[in-house]
Design a protein around this motif. Structure first.
Motif, PDB file in Angstrom:
ATOM      1  N   ASN A 198     -36.800  36.240   2.021  1.00 44.12           N
ATOM      2  CA  ASN A 198     -36.937  36.361   3.471  1.00 44.12           C
ATOM      3  C   ASN A 198     -36.831  37.808   3.916  1.00 44.12           C
ATOM      4  O   ASN A 198     -37.518  38.234   4.843  1.00 44.12           O
ATOM      5  CB  ASN A 198     -35.887  35.487   4.159  1.00 44.12           C
ATOM      6  CG  ASN A 198     -36.140  35.353   5.628  1.00 44.12           C
ATOM      7  OD1 ASN A 198     -35.458  35.988   6.425  1.00 44.12           O
ATOM      8  ND2 ASN A 198     -37.107  34.533   5.986  1.00 44.12           N
ATOM      9  N   LEU A 252     -43.546  29.720   5.963  1.00 48.41           N
ATOM     10  CA  LEU A 252     -42.550  30.217   5.010  1.00 48.41           C
ATOM     11  C   LEU A 252     -41.154  30.154   5.613  1.00 48.41           C
ATOM     12  O   LEU A 252     -40.204  29.725   4.955  1.00 48.41           O
ATOM     13  CB  LEU A 252     -42.856  31.659   4.606  1.00 48.41           C
ATOM     14  CG  LEU A 252     -43.769  31.870   3.407  1.00 48.41           C
ATOM     15  CD1 LEU A 252     -44.041  33.354   3.208  1.00 48.41           C
ATOM     16  CD2 LEU A 252     -43.192  31.264   2.157  1.00 48.41           C
ATOM     17  N   ASN A 253     -41.023  30.562   6.868  1.00 47.59           N
ATOM     18  CA  ASN A 253     -39.713  30.504   7.526  1.00 47.59           C
ATOM     19  C   ASN A 253     -39.243  29.068   7.697  1.00 47.59           C
ATOM     20  O   ASN A 253     -38.052  28.793   7.575  1.00 47.59           O
ATOM     21  CB  ASN A 253     -39.760  31.222   8.872  1.00 47.59           C
ATOM     22  CG  ASN A 253     -39.723  32.718   8.706  1.00 47.59           C
ATOM     23  OD1 ASN A 253     -39.132  33.221   7.759  1.00 47.59           O
ATOM     24  ND2 ASN A 253     -40.363  33.434   9.613  1.00 47.59           N
ATOM     25  N   ALA A 296     -43.862  40.702   8.066  1.00 50.75           N
ATOM     26  CA  ALA A 296     -44.046  39.949   9.303  1.00 50.75           C
ATOM     27  C   ALA A 296     -43.800  40.792  10.545  1.00 50.75           C
ATOM     28  O   ALA A 296     -44.434  40.555  11.582  1.00 50.75           O
ATOM     29  CB  ALA A 296     -43.126  38.734   9.307  1.00 50.75           C
ATOM     30  N   GLU A 309     -40.123  39.399   3.046  1.00 51.90           N
ATOM     31  CA  GLU A 309     -41.136  38.819   3.932  1.00 51.90           C
ATOM     32  C   GLU A 309     -41.044  39.371   5.342  1.00 51.90           C
ATOM     33  O   GLU A 309     -42.055  39.573   6.019  1.00 51.90           O
ATOM     34  CB  GLU A 309     -40.966  37.293   3.931  1.00 51.90           C
ATOM     35  CG  GLU A 309     -41.866  36.543   4.861  1.00 51.90           C
ATOM     36  CD  GLU A 309     -41.171  36.089   6.135  1.00 51.90           C
ATOM     37  OE1 GLU A 309     -41.898  35.744   7.080  1.00 51.90           O
ATOM     38  OE2 GLU A 309     -39.936  36.106   6.198  1.00 51.90           O
ATOM     39  N   SER A 310     -39.827  39.666   5.802  1.00 54.32           N
ATOM     40  CA  SER A 310     -39.660  40.153   7.174  1.00 54.32           C
ATOM     41  C   SER A 310     -40.338  41.503   7.378  1.00 54.32           C
ATOM     42  O   SER A 310     -40.831  41.789   8.476  1.00 54.32           O
ATOM     43  CB  SER A 310     -38.186  40.223   7.544  1.00 54.32           C
ATOM     44  OG  SER A 310     -37.519  41.228   6.820  1.00 54.32           O
ATOM     45  N   PHE A 359     -46.435  33.142   7.553  1.00 58.75           N
ATOM     46  CA  PHE A 359     -45.041  33.510   7.782  1.00 58.75           C
ATOM     47  C   PHE A 359     -44.274  32.425   8.534  1.00 58.75           C
ATOM     48  O   PHE A 359     -43.101  32.205   8.293  1.00 58.75           O
ATOM     49  CB  PHE A 359     -44.948  34.845   8.514  1.00 58.75           C
ATOM     50  CG  PHE A 359     -45.410  36.003   7.686  1.00 58.75           C
ATOM     51  CD1 PHE A 359     -44.861  36.247   6.439  1.00 58.75           C
ATOM     52  CD2 PHE A 359     -46.398  36.854   8.141  1.00 58.75           C
ATOM     53  CE1 PHE A 359     -45.281  37.314   5.661  1.00 58.75           C
ATOM     54  CE2 PHE A 359     -46.828  37.914   7.378  1.00 58.75           C
ATOM     55  CZ  PHE A 359     -46.271  38.143   6.133  1.00 58.75           C
TER      56      PHE A 359
END
Length: 144
Positions: free
Chosen positions: A21, A108-109, A28, A24-25, A105
């Protein structure tokens, strides 16, 4: 008292989801800044990507500390992590509905918060929940 294997696995899953995460952030955040028209106003004063990046680092650091404290059998950390997960669910669901910042995204979250929710529930039920309670003896009071 050592941590049961199931609790160790849950904690490792929390750490893995946190790292994924975190990475990924940073993909994003620029997408989020591009998709939100409100961010144009802030670009005059400060770079919103930088601000959101700093907030993401602080948030992930806080989550890391909570997971670490859960691994140290701290009941308050387990309860705080549960509250954070519950508070994040409406935002994640809203992002899935609006696909903000993107389809990938958002889902995924949703996957990450679902994994964390299952893990934290498992820490509240069964034998795993017993490691978070203090082993104190109640001594009867002497009354005459």
């Amino acid at each position: 008292m050592k941590l049961p294997t199931r609790v160790k696995v849950i904690i490792w899953v929390f750490y893995i989801v946190l790292v994924i995460n975190f990475v990924e952030s940073f993909f994003a955040i620029p997408l989020l800044v591009e998709t939100l028209p409100e961010m144009e106003e802030y670009k005059k004063f400060v770079n919103p990507v930088t601000v959101l990046g700093v907030i993401a680092v602080i948030g992930h650091l806080f989550n890391f500390i909570l997971i670490w404290m859960i691994s140290k059998k701290k009941n308050w950390a387990r309860i705080t992590y549960l509250i954070i997960i519950l508070l994040n669910f409406p935002t994640v669901i809203g992002n899935v509905i609006t696909e903000t910042p993107s389809f990938l995204f958002s889902y995924l979250n949703l996957l990450f918060i679902s994994i964390k929710a299952v893990g934290i529930v498992l820490l509240f039920v069964g034998e795993e929940s017993k490691i978070f309670t203090k082993n104190t003896r109640v001594t009867p009071s002497v009354t005459e």
